[in-house]
Design a protein around this motif. Structure first.
Motif, mmCIF file in Angstrom:
data_model
loop_
_atom_site.group_PDB
_atom_site.id
_atom_site.type_symbol
_atom_site.label_atom_id
_atom_site.label_comp_id
_atom_site.label_asym_id
_atom_site.label_seq_id
_atom_site.Cartn_x
_atom_site.Cartn_y
_atom_site.Cartn_z
ATOM 1 N N UNK A 129 32.971 41.881 36.555
ATOM 2 C CA UNK A 129 32.611 40.752 37.402
ATOM 3 C C UNK A 129 31.109 40.749 37.689
ATOM 4 N N UNK A 130 30.557 41.917 37.951
ATOM 5 C CA UNK A 130 29.113 42.020 38.199
ATOM 6 C C UNK A 130 28.283 41.653 36.973
ATOM 7 N N UNK A 131 28.859 41.791 35.784
ATOM 8 C CA UNK A 131 28.161 41.414 34.546
ATOM 9 C C UNK A 131 28.320 39.935 34.221
ATOM 10 N N UNK A 132 29.154 39.228 34.988
ATOM 11 C CA UNK A 132 29.381 37.819 34.723
ATOM 12 C C UNK A 132 30.578 37.537 33.839
ATOM 13 N N UNK A 133 31.359 38.565 33.536
ATOM 14 C CA UNK A 133 32.574 38.387 32.743
ATOM 15 C C UNK A 133 33.636 37.783 33.654
ATOM 16 N N UNK A 134 34.368 36.796 33.164
ATOM 17 C CA UNK A 134 35.398 36.195 33.993
ATOM 18 C C UNK A 134 36.756 36.083 33.301
ATOM 19 N N UNK A 135 36.929 36.794 32.188
ATOM 20 C CA UNK A 135 38.215 36.807 31.500
ATOM 21 C C UNK A 135 38.369 38.116 30.729
ATOM 22 N N UNK A 136 39.606 38.556 30.607
ATOM 23 C CA UNK A 136 39.892 39.784 29.865
ATOM 24 C C UNK A 136 41.027 39.544 28.884
ATOM 25 N N UNK A 137 41.043 40.361 27.869
ATOM 26 C CA UNK A 137 42.151 40.430 26.920
ATOM 27 C C UNK A 137 42.688 41.842 27.047
ATOM 28 N N UNK A 138 43.842 41.974 27.671
ATOM 29 C CA UNK A 138 44.397 43.301 27.900
ATOM 30 C C UNK A 138 45.146 43.800 26.681
ATOM 31 N N UNK A 139 44.926 45.062 26.336
ATOM 32 C CA UNK A 139 45.746 45.713 25.333
ATOM 33 C C UNK A 139 47.105 46.008 25.948
ATOM 34 N N UNK A 140 48.154 45.757 25.197
ATOM 35 C CA UNK A 140 49.497 46.044 25.709
ATOM 36 C C UNK A 140 50.352 46.682 24.615
ATOM 37 N N UNK A 141 49.709 47.480 23.776
ATOM 38 C CA UNK A 141 50.407 48.179 22.709
ATOM 39 C C UNK A 141 49.583 48.176 21.433
ATOM 40 N N UNK A 142 50.068 48.862 20.440
ATOM 41 C CA UNK A 142 49.350 48.917 19.166
ATOM 42 C C UNK A 142 48.030 49.654 19.305
ATOM 43 N N UNK A 143 47.063 49.273 18.504
ATOM 44 C CA UNK A 143 45.788 49.982 18.466
ATOM 45 C C UNK A 143 44.988 49.927 19.770
ATOM 46 N N UNK A 144 44.972 48.813 20.523
ATOM 47 C CA UNK A 144 44.203 48.808 21.777
ATOM 48 C C UNK A 144 44.835 49.648 22.878
ATOM 49 N N UNK A 145 46.061 50.093 22.673
ATOM 50 C CA UNK A 145 46.742 50.889 23.686
ATOM 51 C C UNK A 145 47.306 50.016 24.793
ATOM 52 N N UNK A 146 47.674 50.667 25.885
ATOM 53 C CA UNK A 146 48.287 49.952 27.006
ATOM 54 C C UNK A 146 47.807 50.541 28.325
ATOM 55 N N UNK A 147 46.514 50.761 28.410
ATOM 56 C CA UNK A 147 45.957 51.405 29.597
ATOM 57 C C UNK A 147 46.116 50.573 30.860
ATOM 58 N N UNK A 206 39.035 39.543 41.855
ATOM 59 C CA UNK A 206 37.798 39.486 41.067
ATOM 60 C C UNK A 206 37.654 38.153 40.336
ATOM 61 N N UNK A 207 38.484 37.182 40.696
ATOM 62 C CA UNK A 207 38.473 35.860 40.063
ATOM 63 C C UNK A 207 38.468 36.003 38.538
ATOM 64 N N UNK A 208 39.336 36.886 38.060
ATOM 65 C CA UNK A 208 39.392 37.227 36.645
ATOM 66 C C UNK A 208 40.622 36.587 36.006
ATOM 67 N N UNK A 209 40.447 36.054 34.824
ATOM 68 C CA UNK A 209 41.547 35.445 34.075
ATOM 69 C C UNK A 209 41.971 36.362 32.944
ATOM 70 N N UNK A 210 43.224 36.276 32.567
ATOM 71 C CA UNK A 210 43.712 36.948 31.368
ATOM 72 C C UNK A 210 43.816 35.880 30.295
ATOM 73 N N UNK A 211 43.050 36.025 29.247
ATOM 74 C CA UNK A 211 43.041 35.049 28.161
ATOM 75 C C UNK A 211 43.955 35.422 27.015
ATOM 76 N N UNK A 212 44.284 36.704 26.905
ATOM 77 C CA UNK A 212 45.150 37.124 25.800
ATOM 78 C C UNK A 212 45.721 38.495 26.088
ATOM 79 N N UNK A 213 46.799 38.809 25.409
ATOM 80 C CA UNK A 213 47.383 40.143 25.407
ATOM 81 C C UNK A 213 47.304 40.643 23.971
#
Length: 115
Positions: free
Chosen positions: A23-41, A65-72
């Motif tokens: 949020x401090x960097x100006x990022x407002x969306x995340x793509x969370x890993x939920x398995x496979x190579x990105x893991x599921x942290x 943090x006014x953060x959106x999830x754009x993808x899994x």
């Protein structure tokens, strides 16, 4: 403009710390890993699917943090020639699709489990 990232490099940090940093960097969306190579942290899809309290906590943290999830992300291969690996990839992908995402004005992710 929406700026989003896959926060895998921040996986050693608690989710709230990672989101505060982004949020401090100006990022407002995340793509969370939920398995496979990105893991599921940050999203353990198997436990989160059946835990309404965990879903509510995740949504509250994202909203803080006014953060959106754009993808899994699963980044696996359900068509792999190895049967076991293909089955694992297929399962992870299907479970990731089990997260119905509803968009609101700020594109926050909310879980509505309809089984």
């Amino acid at each position: 403009m929406v700026v989003g990232i896959l926060p895998v490099p921040l996986a050693d940090e608690p989710l709230s710390d990672a989101l505060a940093y982004l949020d401090n960097l100006g990022v407002n969306a995340v793509e969370f890993g939920c398995g496979g190579y990105p893991g599921k942290d940050y999203i353990n899809r198997t436990s989160l699917l059946d835990d309404s309290d965990a879903q509510a906590n995740l949504c509250a943290t994202l909203e803080a943090y006014d953060m959106a999830v754009r993808a899994l992300a699963t980044h696996n291969n359900p068509l792999h020639p190895g049967e076991e690996r293909a089955e694992r990839g297929d399962c992870e992908l299907r479970e990731a699709f089990a997260f119905p995402i509803t968009r609101r004005e700020h594109y926050h992710m909310f879980f509505r489990i309809a089984r």
